[in-house]
Design an enzyme around this catalytic site. Structure first.
Site, PDB file in Angstrom:
ATOM      1  CB  CYS A   1      38.470  43.659  48.108  1.00 34.32           C
ATOM      2  SG  CYS A   1      37.104  43.556  46.968  1.00 34.32           S
TER       3      CYS A   1
ATOM      4  CD  GLU B   1      41.561  39.554  47.633  1.00 32.77           C
ATOM      5  OE1 GLU B   1      40.865  39.117  46.709  1.00 32.77           O
ATOM      6  OE2 GLU B   1      41.289  40.581  48.261  1.00 32.77           O
TER       7      GLU B   1
ATOM      8  CD  GLU C   1      35.925  43.869  42.147  1.00 32.02           C
ATOM      9  OE1 GLU C   1      35.287  44.054  43.196  1.00 32.02           O
ATOM     10  OE2 GLU C   1      35.802  42.840  41.447  1.00 32.02           O
TER      11      GLU C   1
HETATM   12  O1  AHR Z   1      37.914  37.317  44.316  1.00 32.96           O
HETATM   13  C1  AHR Z   1      37.283  37.793  45.451  1.00 32.96           C
HETATM   14  C2  AHR Z   1      36.953  39.272  45.362  1.00 32.96           C
HETATM   15  O2  AHR Z   1      36.062  39.511  44.334  1.00 32.96           O
HETATM   16  C3  AHR Z   1      38.110  40.171  45.043  1.00 32.96           C
HETATM   17  O3  AHR Z   1      38.818  40.522  46.170  1.00 32.96           O
HETATM   18  C4  AHR Z   1      37.451  41.374  44.480  1.00 32.96           C
HETATM   19  O4  AHR Z   1      38.285  42.096  43.606  1.00 32.96           O
HETATM   20  C5  AHR Z   1      36.194  40.831  43.851  1.00 32.96           C
HETATM   21  O5  AHR Z   1      35.091  41.566  44.221  1.00 32.96           O
END
Ligand code: AHR
Length: 667
Positions: A245, A52, A377
Site C-alpha cells: 500500500c 515494504e 492493490e
Molecule cells: O502486506 C501488508 C499490506 O497488505 C500491503 O501493503 C497491501 O498491499 C496489502 O493489503
C-alpha cells in the site's frame, strides 16, 4: 538376548530413527515419480521476496540509521528528541528554517547553551542498539559563526551510564559536516544519543546521524547486515519493492515517488509513512519515510542477493482502502513519465538522462529490470482506465519489460471482492496482460484447502504472480495473529500447489517481510527483529526450503493410498521437480497429519539412484510452536543423509512436517 542380537536390534532401531528409510515393505501411501517425464519449467522467479516499509521495516529496520527524525522534518519537529537540562544547566532550543542545509530538509535545530551540560537527546527507534567495542559513525551538519561551540557526543544507557563519547569542535559560519567515531564499552539495545555543550555557546545542527560501521558489505550509511543476510539466505528469485500500500499512499501527495529517493540522503524529502496511523490499535505517530533505503540502494540490494528487481509503481491512484483519490486522466502523464524514467534509470545507457544519474551514483552498468508492477492493490474501471495508457507507453518504449497487473486486494477483504476480481481477470484477458498479481490473507485452513487452487484455473496468455500471501490464524491483520507452525505448514501445503502449477504461476512471495518487535503494526511477518538481534519464523524456513530446492522442471507424481488432503482430512501434499544440473530428483512433502506417515516411494525413469539421499525436515511438536528471540531455532530445518535410497524404497514423513528429499540419479 545375546550381545550380538542386542547390537543388531539397536542398529536396526537407529537406522529407522536416523534415516527414516528402510527396504520396501507394505505401507498405505505410494508415491510414484516419473523422473523421465519432465513437465513444465519452473520459473527461476518462482519464490521471491516482498518488501515494504511497514512495521519499521526500512527506517528503524533494514536501513541502519540509528537516529530517528535526524533532520527535524517530522510533523512535530522535536519528535524523538528531548531537551537535556540537568540540575544547574540552562539553555534554549529553537527549530528554524532560514538558510537550511538543503531545501529538501528545511528545518534544523538551534541550541543555545547558557551553561555546560545543556543539550538534546534522541531516543532512536525504541532505543538505539549498540554492541560492545563495535564502531559507530556519528555525523552532523553544524554551523556556528563564533566557532566556539564544543559538543560532547555520547551514547548513554537507560541507566544513564556513558557507553561512548567523542568531542566535536571547529564549526564556522557555513554548514560543515563533522564526523566522530563512538565505540561503546557495553552492548545495549536501548541506548540513547546525547549531544551536550561543553560550555556556553550556540550552534545550528541538522542531519544528526549515527550508523554502525558494520553494515551489509560495510557500506557507509548502508543496510543492517543481519537483516540483509536473511534475505540473501533465501536466494530469492525477485525482490518486490517498495510494497504494498505504501506505493499508493493514503493520498496522492503521499504516494511513493522514486525520484525523491535517490541522491544524497539529505536531498531526499521525507514523507509520512502511510502505516503511521493506519491501525488505531497500533499507532505509530513517529513513523516517517526518510527514503535512506531508496531506489538506488534497492537495485544494488537486488544485485547483491541475486534477485530480479520488481518495482511496483503508483498508477495515479491513492489507496482505495483510504482516500481512493484519483489522478485525473489528463494529468496521468507525469505518473507514466515517472515509470518510463525509472526504467531508464535502471536500464538506460549512461548517455541517457537517467542512465547518467545511475552512473553518477556509482553504477554505470544497467540493473536489467525485467518486471514492473503498474499499481498495487487497485480495482474498478478507474484502474483499467489508468492501466491502459501506462501499458501502451511502457510497452512502446520497453517491450522487453513485463508488466504486472493487479486483481485488487484479497477478494475476501475489499468491497465486492470476488466480483471485482472476476471483472479484472476479464479485462486482463481482453487487454492481453502479461502477469496478474493475486493476494491472499486467509486462515490456515484456506491455505490447506487451496493447494489445488490453481489446478483448475483458466489458462490463457496471462501468468499468475501470487504477489502477497500469509496465513492469518486469527483474522486479517489482527494484532493477535502468530507466526506459528500451523500457519507455516498451511503455507507449505499451498506452495506445493504453486509449484505443481508452474506453467501458470511464475512468481510468489510472502507478505509482509519484516516486523520490529517493539514497533510493528501488522502481524504475521516473515522475519522479526529488535535493535540488536533478529530471527526467522517457521514461515521463513518454509519459504527457504522451497526456494533453495526449487528445481528446474516439474515432475509428474502419482499418489495412491490416500484421499486428497484438506483442512478437515490431513494427509500428504506433494510436489516433485528435477534439478537438471545436479541431476537430482527433488520431492517436497508436507505432512499435515499428526502421525508419522510411511510412504512407498517409486522413482521411475531412472536406472539407479545414489544410495544416500539428502533429507531436510522442518517440523514442530505442536502446531502452536513459534520461534522467538530467545528460541530462534525452535522450528528450524534439520538435514540428514538417509541411506537405503533406491528406485523403490520406503520413507516415513514425520507428523506435522515439511520434508525435502533430494535423490541423485545415476543414469
Ligand atoms: O502486506 C501488508 C499490506 O497488505 C500491503 O501493503 C497491501 O498491499 C496489502 O493489503
Amino acid at each position: 538376548m545375546n550381545r550380538r542380537m542386542l547390537h543388531i536390534r539397536i542398529v536396526a532401531i537407529l537406522s529407522v530413527v536416523a534415516c527414516s528409510t528402510s527396504p520396501a515393505r507394505e505401507s498405505t501411501v505410494q508415491l510414484t515419480i516419473r523422473a523421465d517425464q519432465p513437465g513444465t519449467a519452473i520459473s527461476p522467479t518462482m519464490y521471491g521476496i516482498f518488501f515494504e516499509d511497514i512495521n519499521f521495516g526500512a527506517d528503524g529496520g533494514l536501513y541502519a540509521e540509528l537516529v530517528k527524525n535526524r533532520s527535524f522534518e517530522f510533523a512535530e519537529p522535536m519528535m524523538a528528541w528531548a531537551e537535556v537540562k540537568p540540575d544547574g544547566a540552562a539553555g534554549a532550543i529553537e527549530i528554524l528554517d532560514q538558510g537550511p542545509v538543503t531545501a529538501a530538509s528545511p528545518h534544523y535545530i538551534r541550541i543555545k547553551a547558557a551553561t555546560a551540560g545543556y543539550g538534546i537527546v534522541n531516543e532512536g527507534f525504541a532505543g538505539i542498539g549498540v554492541k560492545q567495542s563495535e564502531k559507530y559513525n556519528f555525523s552532523v551538519h553544524g554551523r556556528d559563526p563564533t566557532g566556539k561551540a564544543v559538543l560532547r557526543i555520547e551514547l548513554i544507557s537507560p541507566r544513564g551510564e556513558v557507553l561512548a563519547d567523542a568531542t566535536l569542535r571547529g564549526f564556522n559560519s557555513k554548514w560543515t559536516r563533522k564526523l566522530a567515531t563512538l565505540r561503546p564499552t557495553a552492548t545495549e539495545a536501548k541506548a540513547q544519543l546525547r549531544i551536550l555543550f561543553d560550555g556556553p555557546g550556540s550552534a545550528d545542527l541538522d542531519t544528526i546521524s549515527l550508523f554502525p560501521e558494520r553494515t551489509w558489505k560495510n557500506r557507509p550509511g548502508g543496510l543492517r547486515a543481519d537483516l540483509v543476510q536473511w534475505l540473501a539466505d533465501l536466494k530469492p528469485g525477485f525482490l518486490r519493492f517498495p510494497g504494498g500500500c505504501i506505493v499508493e499512499g493514503r493520498y496522492l501527495s503521499t504516494r511513493y515517488q522514486w525520484k525523491n529517493t535517490i541522491g544524497e540522503p539529505e536531498q531526499r524529502k521525507l514523507i509520512i509513512n502511510r502505516w503511521n496511523d493506519e491501525f488505531k490499535h497500533r499507532p505509530a505517530p513517529d513513523y516517517f519515510q526518510t527514503f535512506g533505503l531508496g531506489f538506488y540502494e534497492y537495485f544494488v540490494l537486488c544485485e547483491d542477493i541475486g534477485a530480479e528487481p520488481m518495482p511496483i509503481l503508483n498508477c495515479g491512484m491513492a489507496c482505495q482502502f483510504n482516500s481512493a483519490e484519483l489522478a485525473p486522466l489528463d494529468e496521468l502523464q507525469q505518473y507514466i513519465q515517472d515509470a518510463l524514467d525509472l526504467i531508464e534509470f535502471a536500464n538506460g545507457p549512461i548517455n541517457s538522462l537517467w542512465g547518467a544519474k545511475r552512473a553518477e551514483l556509482g553504477h554505470p552498468e544497467p540493473f536489467n529490470v525485467k518486471y514492473l508492477g503498474v499499481g498495487n492493490e487497485q480495482w474498478g474501471p478507474q484502474y483499467i482506465e489508468r492501466y491502459v495508457p501506462f501499458a501502451k507507453a511502457l510497452k512502446e518504449k520497453y517491450p522487453e519489460v513485463q508488466l504486472i497487473a493487479a486483481t485488487g486486494s484479497d477478494p475476501q477483504i475489499f468491497p465486492n471482492g470476488p466480483k471485482e476480481v472476476a471483472y479484472l481477470w476479464e479485462q486482463w484477458r481482453k487487454l492481453d496482460a502479461e502477469i496478474v498479481d493475486e493476494h491472499f490473507y486467509r486462515n490456515p485452513d484456506w491455505f490447506f484447502d487451496s493447494a489445488t487452487l490453481y489446478d483448475g484455473y483458466h489458462r490463457g496468455n496471462q501468468k499468475v504472480f501470487v504477489g502477497e500471501y500469509a496465513a492469518q490464524n486469527v483474522g486479517v491483520a489482527s494484532p493477535d495473529n502468530r507466526n506459528n507452525w500451523k500457519c507455516a505448514l498451511a503455507e507449505a501445503a499451498f506452495m506445493t500447489g504453486l509449484e505443481r502449477n508452474a506453467d501458470l504461476v511464475i512468481m510468489s512471495c510472502y507478505a509482509p517481510l519484516f516486523g520490529h518487535l517493539d514497533r510493528w503494526q501488522w502481524t504475521p511477518d516473515l522475519i522479526w527483529f529488535d535493535n540488536l538481534q533478529s530471527y526467522a519464523t517457521p514461515n521463513y524456513y518454509v519459504q527457504q526450503l522451497f526456494s533453495l530446492n526449487r528445481g528446474d522442471v516439474v515432475l509428474p507424481v502419482e499418489i495412491s493410498g490416500q484421499e486428497p488432503p484438506t483442512s478437515k482430512q490431513p494427509g500428504l501434499y506433494v510436489t516433485s521437480s528435477r534439478d537438471m544440473q545436479a541431476s537430482e530428483i527433488i520431492l517436497k512433502v508436507v505432512n499435515s497429519a499428526p502421525k508419522p506417515t510411511p510412504v512407498q516411494l517409486k522413482i521411475e525413469g531412472v536406472r539407479r539412484l545414489a544410495r544416500r539421499g539428502m533429507a531436510t525436515v522442518l517440523a514442530a511438536e505442536k502446531l502452536t510452536d513459534e520461534n522467538s528471540i530467545t528460541e530462534p531455532n525452535k522450528v528450524a530445518p534439520v538435514t540428514s543423509r538417509p541411506t537405503g535410497v533406491s528406485t523403490s524404497f520406503e520413507h516415513t514423513f514425520p507428523p506435522y512436517s515439511v520434508t525435502v528429499l533430494r535423490l541423485r540419479a545415476r543414469d
